[in-house]
Write a protein that holds these residues in place. Structure first.
Motif, PDB file in Angstrom:
ATOM      1  N   UNK A 223       0.858  -1.045   0.118  1.00 49.19           N
ATOM      2  CA  UNK A 223      -0.058  -0.078   0.124  1.00 49.19           C
ATOM      3  C   UNK A 223       0.788   1.211  -0.028  1.00 49.19           C
ATOM      4  N   UNK A 224       2.097   1.077   0.541  1.00 46.97           N
ATOM      5  CA  UNK A 224       3.094   2.400   0.352  1.00 46.97           C
ATOM      6  C   UNK A 224       3.792   2.384  -0.734  1.00 46.97           C
ATOM      7  N   UNK A 225       3.471   1.668  -1.672  1.00 45.69           N
ATOM      8  CA  UNK A 225       4.256   1.853  -2.730  1.00 45.69           C
ATOM      9  C   UNK A 225       3.452   2.167  -3.980  1.00 45.69           C
ATOM     10  N   UNK A 226       4.103   3.204  -4.898  1.00 46.64           N
ATOM     11  CA  UNK A 226       3.119   3.674  -5.816  1.00 46.64           C
ATOM     12  C   UNK A 226       3.064   2.398  -6.926  1.00 46.64           C
ATOM     13  N   UNK A 227       4.337   1.492  -7.147  1.00 45.41           N
ATOM     14  CA  UNK A 227       4.116   0.414  -7.961  1.00 45.41           C
ATOM     15  C   UNK A 227       4.049  -0.753  -7.183  1.00 45.41           C
ATOM     16  N   UNK A 228       2.998  -1.378  -7.200  1.00 44.71           N
ATOM     17  CA  UNK A 228       2.754  -2.586  -6.479  1.00 44.71           C
ATOM     18  C   UNK A 228       2.598  -3.821  -7.022  1.00 44.71           C
ATOM     19  N   UNK A 229       3.206  -4.760  -6.704  1.00 47.87           N
ATOM     20  CA  UNK A 229       3.019  -6.103  -7.471  1.00 47.87           C
ATOM     21  C   UNK A 229       2.648  -7.370  -6.665  1.00 47.87           C
ATOM     22  N   UNK A 230       1.699  -7.903  -7.006  1.00 43.90           N
ATOM     23  CA  UNK A 230       1.650  -9.108  -6.428  1.00 43.90           C
ATOM     24  C   UNK A 230       1.630 -10.515  -7.607  1.00 43.90           C
ATOM     25  N   UNK A 231       2.578 -11.574  -6.770  1.00 42.70           N
ATOM     26  CA  UNK A 231       2.894 -12.466  -7.910  1.00 42.70           C
ATOM     27  C   UNK A 231       1.579 -13.360  -7.940  1.00 42.70           C
ATOM     28  N   UNK A 232       1.730 -14.107  -8.854  1.00 49.61           N
ATOM     29  CA  UNK A 232       0.275 -14.754  -9.437  1.00 49.61           C
ATOM     30  C   UNK A 232      -0.367 -15.870  -8.168  1.00 49.61           C
ATOM     31  N   UNK A 233       0.715 -16.117  -7.554  1.00 49.13           N
ATOM     32  CA  UNK A 233       0.347 -16.905  -6.448  1.00 49.13           C
ATOM     33  C   UNK A 233      -0.211 -16.583  -4.932  1.00 49.13           C
ATOM     34  N   UNK A 234      -0.268 -15.069  -5.097  1.00 48.81           N
ATOM     35  CA  UNK A 234      -0.508 -14.357  -3.907  1.00 48.81           C
ATOM     36  C   UNK A 234      -1.879 -14.643  -3.347  1.00 48.81           C
ATOM     37  N   UNK A 235      -2.101 -14.494  -2.178  1.00 51.29           N
ATOM     38  CA  UNK A 235      -3.524 -14.465  -1.448  1.00 51.29           C
ATOM     39  C   UNK A 235      -4.289 -13.284  -2.209  1.00 51.29           C
ATOM     40  N   UNK A 236      -5.737 -13.672  -2.272  1.00 51.26           N
ATOM     41  CA  UNK A 236      -6.432 -12.696  -2.845  1.00 51.26           C
ATOM     42  C   UNK A 236      -6.620 -11.217  -2.258  1.00 51.26           C
ATOM     43  N   UNK A 237      -6.381 -11.249  -0.946  1.00 52.60           N
ATOM     44  CA  UNK A 237      -6.559  -9.967  -0.452  1.00 52.60           C
ATOM     45  C   UNK A 237      -5.314  -9.133  -0.397  1.00 52.60           C
ATOM     46  N   UNK A 238      -4.330  -9.838  -0.899  1.00 50.02           N
ATOM     47  CA  UNK A 238      -3.314  -9.230  -1.312  1.00 50.02           C
ATOM     48  C   UNK A 238      -2.932  -8.636  -2.706  1.00 50.02           C
ATOM     49  N   UNK A 239      -3.676  -9.360  -3.678  1.00 53.33           N
ATOM     50  CA  UNK A 239      -3.811  -8.990  -4.942  1.00 53.33           C
ATOM     51  C   UNK A 239      -4.916  -7.591  -5.090  1.00 53.33           C
ATOM     52  N   UNK A 240      -5.769  -7.594  -4.076  1.00 49.33           N
ATOM     53  CA  UNK A 240      -6.582  -6.474  -4.158  1.00 49.33           C
ATOM     54  C   UNK A 240      -6.207  -5.095  -3.852  1.00 49.33           C
ATOM     55  N   UNK A 241      -5.002  -5.293  -3.318  1.00 43.05           N
ATOM     56  CA  UNK A 241      -4.424  -3.862  -2.979  1.00 43.05           C
ATOM     57  C   UNK A 241      -3.297  -3.476  -3.902  1.00 43.05           C
ATOM     58  N   UNK A 242      -2.835  -4.232  -4.688  1.00 40.58           N
ATOM     59  CA  UNK A 242      -1.798  -4.176  -5.893  1.00 40.58           C
ATOM     60  C   UNK A 242      -2.360  -3.507  -7.093  1.00 40.58           C
ATOM     61  N   UNK A 243      -1.501  -2.691  -7.561  1.00 38.29           N
ATOM     62  CA  UNK A 243      -1.635  -2.001  -9.123  1.00 38.29           C
ATOM     63  C   UNK A 243      -1.515  -3.118 -10.181  1.00 38.29           C
ATOM     64  N   UNK A 244      -0.696  -4.021  -9.894  1.00 32.08           N
ATOM     65  CA  UNK A 244      -0.370  -5.081 -10.974  1.00 32.08           C
ATOM     66  C   UNK A 244      -0.320  -6.567 -10.336  1.00 32.08           C
ATOM     67  N   UNK A 245      -0.760  -7.469 -11.248  1.00 34.28           N
ATOM     68  CA  UNK A 245      -0.603  -8.721 -10.893  1.00 34.28           C
ATOM     69  C   UNK A 245       0.380  -9.589 -12.124  1.00 34.28           C
TER      70      UNK A 245
END
Length: 262
Positions: A223-245
């Motif tokens: 949440x504190x990064x302008x460019x945020x990435x979740x890896x494809x295996x990330x938990x759904x709640x993590x993907x929800x806060x990221x700019x990119x998957x």
């Protein structure tokens, strides 16, 4: 322009419980630094474990370890958050009451357990590369602990962390740090808080920050990064806060993004 990159380790750069990083990442970290881009490993792991993973470039990067409880650069300690003794007693009593659970404690000088599970000890030492010592009672180290970690062998850490969060609200940060790891850290120990402090230390804004993660303990950081990435295996709640998957299950997907900055 990106000036700071913070990446989770387990489940993001590495399969959980391993230590063999793609060596190409070391070269990329050095080249990023030449361009004025700082790299920070942000992990729930203990400091000695993370530094072993990044040994070839240890002196060229920052370390946010123990879920933000211990932050270092070379020999400089930028943050060290410790529990009070009464809280340690309460957490240990709780962890010891859980069935089929292994636990260890972390202080700035090392990692310790009084559990007798030889198989778990071997895995921690060889997989995570934790230099963990067995002692008679971990309360011997109660004067300076930054983290208590519980490995719940048969349970989902994210679900098991919920009642612990309620029980220790205001006394400790409780987070799922892997499929089976639940970490207890001192108040304020959180990757997001540590990243904010590092941004202030380096005079870098959130918009100039890139972050990667996969688990609940990464959410504040992402949440504190302008460019945020979740890896494809990330938990759904993590993907929800990221700019990119990231689009595939290849652990080198993070490396590919970093190489685009070069």
């Amino acid at each position: 322009m990106i000036k700071l990159i913070a990446s989770d380790v387990d489940g993001t750069l590495l399969p959980e419980g391993t230590a063999d990083l793609n060596p190409e990442l070391y070269d990329v970290i050095l080249k990023l630094k030449e361009k004025g881009i700082v790299f920070a490993a942000a992990s729930g792991r203990q400091a000695n474990s993370v530094k072993t993973v990044f040994a070839p470039v240890e002196q060229e990067m920052y370390f946010i370890t123990n879920n933000g409880g211990y932050v270092t650069y070379r020999d400089e300690v930028l943050a060290c958050r410790v529990f009070d003794g009464k809280t340690i007693e309460e957490i240990l009593a709780y962890v010891r009451s859980l069935e089929n659970t292994f636990y260890l404690v972390t202080s700035p000088d090392g990692d310790y357990t009084d559990c007798q599970d030889k198989e778990m000890l071997e895995w921690l030492r060889e997989g995570y590369r934790i230099h963990i010592d067995q002692i008679g009672d971990v309360m011997e180290k109660a004067d300076c602990l930054v983290k208590i970690s519980a490995f719940l062998k048969d349970k989902d850490a994210a679900k098991e962390a919920v009642p612990a969060k309620t029980l220790f609200e205001g006394k400790a940060m409780v987070t799922a740090a892997g499929d089976h790891w639940v970490d207890f850290t001192a108040p304020g120990s959180e990757k997001g808080n540590a990243l904010k402090e590092l941004q202030e230390h380096l005079h870098v804004t959130a918009e100039e920050t890139m972050a990667f993660g996969d688990n609940n303990n990464d959410i504040g950081m992402l949440k504190n990064a302008g460019e945020s990435y979740a890896v494809s295996e990330a938990r759904e709640e993590v993907k929800a806060v990221c700019k990119y998957i990231l689009p595939d299950t290849n652990k080198n997907s993070v490396l590919k993004i970093l190489k685009t900055l070069l």
